[in-house]
Design a protein around this motif. Structure first.
Motif: not given
Length: 387
Positions: A326-350
């Motif tokens: 994402t580009q809003n804060y705090p920045l978050t990286m999402y991981k989607y699997n091959s089925s399109g489901k979110v299976v991971g999420k990491t958020t950086a410090p604000t």
């Protein structure tokens, strides 16, 4: 480059809603591998095998090579301001400076050679298999060359008059602007490592390659060519295999469907994303195999916050996982699997940001988030690897 292509860049950013499958993610999508503190003007690139190349100091006169254990191997100080650094997987490094010189360093920091191939506008590319390519302006011509790693001598050169792209040593692409009855198009040519022509094709009449990221080259040799007509938002995508056989052509009308990204994974599988401006909560993801056959098409839900659809995916892996930030804060990286489901999420410090200017180069090797201390002229960088 001595000519310019004028076009209108459409940056389309939407604020969109959160779906239930996004909030369900529990596993991390990334892990912190290094925290770095340097001067504010720090430029960092992430290389193979955990190497990190850093240009820092007022004017970028200093280069640091850091290994996978985050230990500084050496510091090289230049008399001329440095411009860029290309780090090979064995730690050898190729620097460019404001005098349009190339400085080749061993993995212990010793100068191997220095060359001045062109008088102006020098750019450098280094392929995963050790091909070193330089482009620049000399005697009224835009020229691209392959250089010998050992001594920097020219192996072959070609007048480009357009864009130059590298994939591996046996697949370098030159795109030259031309016209037929006043209908401009680009001739796209692939070359072997010895500079001999491999294949050549054209973009549709009236459609041009407007930016350096309009040509994508797979590690397996497939090539995707994106072309655009003037400032219009429609796109053609022409995909070829390593031998130059056209696998398929895809047209995206641009209204209301817009092209997002065109990305290869290491296996050579291709992801094309598009989005519909009438339904901005979804992103269409189409996967193609090495033969150009579409193997899946899915709509995935996008997380809440503004998203730049041209750059938000930083990596796709060989299991068809998609890493999206994402580009809003705090920045978050999402991981989607091959089925399109979110299976991971990491958020950086604000207080950490994503470097849109690419001073801190984000690539398939990892992501760099940073924060600035303007008062003390310090930049803090946090390096993440994908999980």
């Amino acid at each position: 480059m001595k000519y310019s292509i004028k076009f209108v860049l459409f940056l389309i950013i939407f604020t969109i809603s959160t779906s239930t499958n996004v909030s369900a993610a529990t596993a991390p999508s990334m892990g912190v591998t290094w925290n770095y503190k340097g001067t504010f003007v720090t430029k960092m690139s992430l290389g193979e095998n955990g190497y990190k190349g850093i240009l820092e100091g007022d004017g970028w006169y200093k280069f640091l090579l850091v290994n996978s254990s985050n230990k500084t191997i050496y510091t090289y100080t230049s008399k001329t301001s440095l411009r860029d650094a290309k780090v090979y997987k064995d730690g050898t490094t190729y620097l460019t400076n404001d005098n349009d010189e190339i400085i080749a360093l061993t993995n212990t920091g010793k100068v191997r050679w220095i060359k001045h191939p062109y008088s102006e506008d020098l750019t450098l590319d280094l392929t995963d298999d050790g091909g070193l390519y330089a482009s620049g302006y000399e005697n009224g011509e835009w020229i691209s060359s392959k250089l010998n790693l050992t001594d920097g001598k020219t192996i072959w050169s070609n007048k480009t008059r357009g864009f130059f792209f590298v994939g591996n040593s046996d697949n370098t692409i030159m795109a030259k602007s031309t016209s037929d009855n006043n209908n401009p198009y680009f001739n796209v040519a692939s070359f072997y490592s010895n500079g001999k022509l491999k294949w050549s094709h054209q973009t549709p009449s009236g459609y041009g390659i407007r930016k350096r990221d309009f040509v994508k080259i797979s590690p397996k040799g497939n090539v995707a060519v994106i072309s655009q007509k003037g400032a219009l938002t429609d796109r053609y995508i022409q995909v070829y295999n390593a031998s130059g056989k056209r696998l398929f052509t895809k047209y995206i009308d641009g209204e209301p469907n817009y092209l997002g990204q065109v990305i290869f994974n290491d296996k050579g599988e291709l992801l094309i994303t598009t989005f519909d401006t009438t339904n901005t909560t979804k992103l269409k993801c189409e996967w193609y195999n090495l033969d150009g056959k579409r193997i899946s098409s899915k709509l995935i839900s996008i997380p809440k916050g503004p998203v730049d659809y041209r750059e938000y995916i930083t990596k796709i892996d060989n299991d068809k996982n998609i890493f999206l930030h994402t580009q809003n804060y705090p920045l978050t990286m999402y991981k989607y699997n091959s089925s399109g489901k979110v299976v991971g999420k990491t958020t950086a410090p604000t207080d950490f940001e994503y470097d849109e200017s690419k001073t801190l180069t984000n690539s398939s090797n990892g992501v760099v988030f940073f924060k600035n201390d303007f008062k003390n002229n310090i930049r803090y960088a946090r390096v993440y690897s994908y999980k």
